[in-house]
Design a protein around this motif. Structure first.
Motif, PDB file in Angstrom:
ATOM      1  N   UNK A  95     106.857  17.947  16.820  1.00  0.00           N
ATOM      2  CA  UNK A  95     106.560  16.925  15.677  1.00  0.00           C
ATOM      3  C   UNK A  95     104.727  17.247  15.544  1.00  0.00           C
ATOM      4  N   UNK A  96     103.806  17.216  17.435  1.00  0.00           N
ATOM      5  CA  UNK A  96     102.851  17.229  17.434  1.00  0.00           C
ATOM      6  C   UNK A  96     102.239  18.491  17.159  1.00  0.00           C
ATOM      7  N   UNK A  97     103.146  19.508  16.781  1.00  0.00           N
ATOM      8  CA  UNK A  97     102.890  20.659  16.847  1.00  0.00           C
ATOM      9  C   UNK A  97     102.709  20.960  15.014  1.00  0.00           C
ATOM     10  N   UNK A  98     103.810  20.232  14.850  1.00  0.00           N
ATOM     11  CA  UNK A  98     102.926  20.606  13.493  1.00  0.00           C
ATOM     12  C   UNK A  98     102.084  19.404  13.032  1.00  0.00           C
ATOM     13  N   UNK A  99     102.228  18.678  13.421  1.00  0.00           N
ATOM     14  CA  UNK A  99     100.878  17.469  12.793  1.00  0.00           C
ATOM     15  C   UNK A  99      99.373  17.931  13.054  1.00  0.00           C
ATOM     16  N   UNK A 100      99.536  18.855  14.071  1.00  0.00           N
ATOM     17  CA  UNK A 100      98.526  19.725  14.240  1.00  0.00           C
ATOM     18  C   UNK A 100      97.776  20.488  12.945  1.00  0.00           C
ATOM     19  N   UNK A 101      98.603  21.102  12.585  1.00  0.00           N
ATOM     20  CA  UNK A 101      98.676  21.988  10.343  1.00  0.00           C
ATOM     21  C   UNK A 101      97.812  20.612   9.758  1.00  0.00           C
ATOM     22  N   UNK A 102      98.456  19.504   9.905  1.00  0.00           N
ATOM     23  CA  UNK A 102      97.715  18.427   8.326  1.00  0.00           C
ATOM     24  C   UNK A 102      97.049  18.208   9.347  1.00  0.00           C
ATOM     25  N   UNK A 103      96.332  17.854  10.913  1.00  0.00           N
ATOM     26  CA  UNK A 103      94.875  17.369  11.380  1.00  0.00           C
ATOM     27  C   UNK A 103      94.135  18.408  11.218  1.00  0.00           C
ATOM     28  N   UNK A 104      94.677  19.521  10.987  1.00  0.00           N
ATOM     29  CA  UNK A 104      92.840  20.243  10.826  1.00  0.00           C
ATOM     30  C   UNK A 104      92.666  20.188   9.397  1.00  0.00           C
ATOM     31  N   UNK A 153     101.742  11.125   6.512  1.00  0.00           N
ATOM     32  CA  UNK A 153     103.103  10.584   6.281  1.00  0.00           C
ATOM     33  C   UNK A 153     103.890  11.897   6.777  1.00  0.00           C
ATOM     34  N   UNK A 154     103.573  12.743   6.171  1.00  0.00           N
ATOM     35  CA  UNK A 154     104.139  14.233   5.491  1.00  0.00           C
ATOM     36  C   UNK A 154     104.248  15.356   7.203  1.00  0.00           C
ATOM     37  N   UNK A 155     102.793  14.822   7.520  1.00  0.00           N
ATOM     38  CA  UNK A 155     102.186  15.957   9.075  1.00  0.00           C
ATOM     39  C   UNK A 155     103.344  15.317  10.313  1.00  0.00           C
ATOM     40  N   UNK A 156     103.667  13.780   9.973  1.00  0.00           N
ATOM     41  CA  UNK A 156     104.110  13.511  11.180  1.00  0.00           C
ATOM     42  C   UNK A 156     105.617  13.578  11.706  1.00  0.00           C
ATOM     43  N   UNK A 157     106.101  15.112  11.018  1.00  0.00           N
ATOM     44  CA  UNK A 157     107.570  15.577  10.971  1.00  0.00           C
ATOM     45  C   UNK A 157     107.870  17.433  11.029  1.00  0.00           C
ATOM     46  N   UNK A 158     109.072  16.926  11.278  1.00  0.00           N
ATOM     47  CA  UNK A 158     109.103  18.987  11.549  1.00  0.00           C
ATOM     48  C   UNK A 158     108.975  19.614  10.213  1.00  0.00           C
ATOM     49  N   UNK A 159     108.102  19.666   9.501  1.00  0.00           N
ATOM     50  CA  UNK A 159     108.286  19.796   7.730  1.00  0.00           C
ATOM     51  C   UNK A 159     106.918  21.426   7.227  1.00  0.00           C
ATOM     52  N   UNK A 160     107.409  21.353   6.809  1.00  0.00           N
ATOM     53  CA  UNK A 160     106.638  22.928   6.170  1.00  0.00           C
ATOM     54  C   UNK A 160     105.616  22.329   5.324  1.00  0.00           C
ATOM     55  N   UNK A 161     105.503  20.781   4.787  1.00  0.00           N
ATOM     56  CA  UNK A 161     104.275  20.728   4.097  1.00  0.00           C
ATOM     57  C   UNK A 161     102.917  20.347   4.581  1.00  0.00           C
ATOM     58  N   UNK A 162     103.045  20.136   5.842  1.00  0.00           N
ATOM     59  CA  UNK A 162     101.331  20.194   6.526  1.00  0.00           C
ATOM     60  C   UNK A 162     100.750  21.130   6.662  1.00  0.00           C
ATOM     61  N   UNK A 163     102.091  22.685   6.791  1.00  0.00           N
ATOM     62  CA  UNK A 163     101.784  24.274   6.898  1.00  0.00           C
ATOM     63  C   UNK A 163     101.122  24.121   5.664  1.00  0.00           C
ATOM     64  N   UNK A 164     101.905  23.720   4.324  1.00  0.00           N
ATOM     65  CA  UNK A 164     101.260  24.224   3.712  1.00  0.00           C
ATOM     66  C   UNK A 164     100.202  24.089   3.092  1.00  0.00           C
ATOM     67  N   UNK A 165      99.795  22.114   3.532  1.00  0.00           N
ATOM     68  CA  UNK A 165      98.779  21.727   3.390  1.00  0.00           C
ATOM     69  C   UNK A 165      97.377  22.890   3.926  1.00  0.00           C
ATOM     70  N   UNK A 166      97.468  22.815   5.268  1.00  0.00           N
ATOM     71  CA  UNK A 166      96.309  23.661   5.725  1.00  0.00           C
ATOM     72  C   UNK A 166      96.533  24.664   5.259  1.00  0.00           C
ATOM     73  N   UNK A 167      97.336  26.327   4.809  1.00  0.00           N
ATOM     74  CA  UNK A 167      96.317  26.961   4.178  1.00  0.00           C
ATOM     75  C   UNK A 167      96.296  27.275   3.114  1.00  0.00           C
ATOM     76  N   UNK A 168      96.293  25.500   2.547  1.00  0.00           N
ATOM     77  CA  UNK A 168      95.920  25.893   1.039  1.00  0.00           C
ATOM     78  C   UNK A 168      94.124  25.469   1.077  1.00  0.00           C
ATOM     79  N   UNK A 169      94.217  24.566   2.095  1.00  0.00           N
ATOM     80  CA  UNK A 169      92.364  23.960   2.802  1.00  0.00           C
ATOM     81  C   UNK A 169      92.059  24.629   2.590  1.00  0.00           C
ATOM     82  N   UNK A 170      92.679  26.246   3.222  1.00  0.00           N
ATOM     83  CA  UNK A 170      91.497  27.158   4.340  1.00  0.00           C
ATOM     84  C   UNK A 170      91.095  28.056   2.888  1.00  0.00           C
ATOM     85  N   UNK A 171      92.204  28.221   1.958  1.00  0.00           N
ATOM     86  CA  UNK A 171      92.279  29.290   0.842  1.00  0.00           C
ATOM     87  C   UNK A 171      90.684  28.569  -0.126  1.00  0.00           C
TER      88      UNK A 171
END
Length: 748
Positions: A151-160, A194-212
């Motif tokens: 979960x921490x690994x996944x949440x890092x994308x949300x934090x970024x 909230x959604x960044x705290x679990x093993x999901x794809x949404x934080x990664x999707x948001x992270x790469x949306x933000x980088x774009x």
């Protein structure tokens, strides 16, 4: 008599003595003249500058301090108490399982591209997880699985996402106070946290949306430095980011469309610049094609190449792929010990060779209309209802196992008999249930009862292993089945039957003769015949590009099939109109008092403020257009540019990410709005920045009072609703103060 006043006025001494001697060295006409010793002392002393205040220091180093502070807060809000709940929560049941497949290297199938799920697998690998857990919803994690690290690994994308929002707002030329507002809106957005705290794809999707968006904004700011090193760097970073976001979820293609619109406009403006040399215009075009089309496509394809490379073992998703692909997986039964050449009496499964094609299938259920005979469909899961016998036609002698083996070949007229029900593959001049222009295909009669409408003529199209097309070979031969009586061809497109057909793929007999239509092409996948020797048909490799296309079409087909079931109620699903007004939330787990509960709900001021800003921007744009039409020239070119790129493009980004969910028929949930929400937040930043500029010019204190109120509201509401982010423990009733609306099912 001379007065003292006259004496001081003239500068003469009263007693007539020399002024220089009277006043001593260094004094002249009442002024102090430094002596040589004093001058030497001053040379040794450095001048003292006034000591800077804390506020001025913070102001000078804000570009370092602010993003650092925001980032630290982001990691706190995304990671605090992240391991509190030790049960599989919401879609962790899906994506955790997909991560397990990577660790076991088993081929699986899903409607989303592989990058995000490969990152989930990587998190499991780093956590020391072996892939053995099944990730059943609501099940408690075993002690040996370090789910907290995953979960921490996944949440890092949300934090970024938080520092990315900060730098994006700066690139959009917002004032510092607005930059902070946009960053806080992302930082203290409860649903993002909230959604960044679990093993999901949404934080990664948001992270790469933000980088774009950041790469696009920076690239736009460098438009006057075309072909510089920095210009190329941000162009290629934008392309890589597009490739990554599309490789996590196809929703990323909406962000690609935004960059595409900008690129078209940019090139069109350059095309209108008659002073620009044609060679330079061509260079701009080539740079955009390479950076924003070729590079993202390569990133996207590379993710699938790694996907195929890692998943080398047979798994639950085999049936979605071509027979040749399956035959090359380790541990597969496809092609294993199968006889090479098909003979009469052989039992086999027929695989449709169209992209996303399944196995020819039948079951005892009948069509509710039309002929009301037994259904024939295409099905991706492997079971006994996929098995068919190759039998002679009715004008030939009955099949006899005692007779010599007779092989099936090109031009032969055959019958296909369903192994489980004994009925013949049949077609007639009855409209298909969905594709009305085609003939219905059914299972009818038995080995003795039937007619010539049970007859099919084999037309071999190709063979990957041999130039000899006289016989059908397992896996390698592609062929068509032409209905001997009607002249139509057996076809399985990507049309799904209604619920009465179990949402399986419709099989029809198409009247048009189109030899290149791959959905009319079939091959033998599995083959059993005790009278024939075992062969090795799986020794031929399936081409990567074909597998890549095949899997993507299969993903598209399955995604389109995710439509709401009218016979079932999905308490978690929601409608598109509910999202911008925060009309509904989502329970992410069970709601018993003895478990930790999480409720997916946004920050009210962020949602309502961003949605209101969309309307305000529309009204503001209409206002300036009307005034411009009436001859008012109140906007400077720089202001028009700011409205265009910092205001209009975020609004376009919101529409691109939101409107598709208005039109699509598939089931939808609140988290589908999260990429669109980011563009609404950027729009809110622009509107607030634009409306407060007069205040900034008039009185800075009034401006900061407005922003201060907004900061307090954003932070305050996040703190008020913090329990839905960090986990609600105990009796549901203690959270009744958070249930502002009936649809917010926080307490009951």
């Amino acid at each position: 008599m001379t007065s003292n006043k006259d004496v001081y006025a003239s500068g003469a001494p009263q007693d007539g003595t020399d002024l220089r001697r009277r006043n001593g060295p260094g004094r002249h006409n009442g002024a102090i003249t430094p002596s040589k010793e004093e001058i030497d002392d001053k040379k040794l002393q450095k001048p003292k500058s006034p000591s800077p205040s804390i506020l001025s220091t913070l102001d000078e180093y804000e570009f370092l301090a602010a993003p650092l502070i925001f980032t630290l807060l982001a990691f706190f809000t995304r990671m605090y108490k992240i391991g509190l709940s030790d049960i599989v929560t919401w879609d962790e049941a899906h994506f955790g399982k997909f991560g397990s497949h990577y660790l076991k290297r088993e081929f699986y199938f899903d409607v989303h591209p592989p990058l995000g799920k490969m990152l989930v697998g990587l998190s499991g690998l780093l956590a020391g997880y072996n892939g053995s857990f099944e990730f059943k919803s609501g099940e408690k994690y075993p002690e040996e699985l370090n789910y907290t690290f995953m979960r921490l690994f996944n949440s890092a994308f949300g934090a970024v996402c938080v520092p990315l929002a900060y730098f994006t707002a700066k690139e959009m030329n917002f004032r510092r106070s607005t930059v902070w507002l946009v960053t806080m809106a992302v930082l203290f957005e409860n649903s993002y946290a909230t959604i960044s705290r679990f093993i999901l794809l949404d934080s990664m999707l948001l992270c790469f949306t933000f980088t774009t968006v950041l790469c696009w904004a920076r690239f736009h700011r460098l438009r006057d430095q075309s072909f510089s090193i920095e210009w190329f760097i941000w162009l290629f970073l934008c392309g890589i980011s597009i490739g990554c976001v599309c490789s996590v979820k196809w929703v990323g293609m909406f962000g690609t469309a935004l960059v595409g619109f900008y690129t078209i406009e940019d090139l069109w403006n350059k095309f209108g610049d008659v002073k620009m040399p044609k060679v330079e215009l061509g260079q701009h075009l080539v740079a955009r094609v390479v950076g924003l089309i070729v590079l993202p496509l390569l990133v996207y394809m590379f993710s699938f190449w790694v996907h195929f490379l890692v998943l080398e073992n047979s798994g639950p998703g085999d049936a979605q792929m071509s027979s040749l692909f399956q035959a090359n997986l380790k541990g597969t039964d496809v092609g294993k010990d199968s006889p090479l050449e098909v003979a009469y009496g052989s039992r086999a499964t027929l695989k449709n060779m169209g992209y996303g094609g399944g196995l020819l299938h039948s079951h005892v259920q009948t069509y509710p209309e039309g002929s009301q005979q037994q259904q024939v469909t295409c099905y991706h899961h492997k079971d006994a209802n996929n098995d068919w016998f190759f039998y002679p036609n009715r004008s030939m002698p009955l099949y006899d196992q005692e007779q010599p083996v007779s092989y099936v070949g090109d031009g032969h007229v055959i019958r296909m008999i369903h192994s489980q029900t004994g009925r013949n593959l049949h077609s007639h001049a009855v409209s298909a249930p969905v594709t009305k222009g085609d003939n219905e295909v059914s299972s009818y009669g038995n080995t003795t009862i039937g007619d010539d409408k049970d007859h099919w003529t084999i037309e071999i199209v190709d063979d990957a292993a041999s130039r000899d097309w006289s016989k059908i070979r397992t896996l390698t031969t592609s062929f068509r089945l032409k209905h001997t009586s009607l002249g139509c061809y057996l076809r399985a497109g990507n049309v799904n039957l209604p619920q009465w057909g179990f949402k399986q793929i419709e099989v029809t007999c198409v009247k048009e003769n189109q030899p290149r239509d791959v959905y009319t092409h079939w091959n033998v996948e599995s083959h059993w015949n005790e009278r024939l020797p075992a062969g090795d048909p799986g020794s031929y490799k399936s081409p990567f590009l074909r597998d890549f296309m095949h899997l993507n079409v299969a993903m598209m087909t399955s995604n389109n099939a995710l439509v709401p079931d009218p016979d079932k109620q999905d308490d978690l699903a929601s409608q598109f109109w509910q999202w911008p007004i925060l009309n509904v939330g989502l329970r992410m787990c069970g709601w018993d008092n003895n478990i930790v509960k999480y409720f997916l709900l946004g920050n009210p001021i962020v949602y309502w403020g961003s949605t209101l800003s969309l309307g305000v921007f529309g009204a503001m744009t209409a206002w300036y257009l009307v005034r411009g039409q009436r001859g008012y020239d109140e906007l400077k070119p720089a202001e028009i540019d700011q409205i265009h790129y910092a205001g209009l493009y975020p609004v376009v980004g919101w529409f691109l990410h939101y409107l598709p969910f208005v039109a699509m028929a598939r089931v939808t949930y609140v988290h589908h709005y999260y990429p669109a929400l980011y563009f609404a937040i950027l729009t809110m930043g622009f509107v607030v920045d634009w409306m407060t500029r007069p205040l900034a010019r008039k009185d800075k204190r009034i401006e900061w009072a407005v922003y201060g109120l907004l900061y307090v509201l954003v932070i305050g509401l996040f703190v008020l609703f913090r329990a839905i982010v960090f986990g609600m423990e105990g009796d549901n009733k203690q959270w009744r103060h958070l249930k502002w609306f009936e649809k917010w099912r926080i307490t009951d």
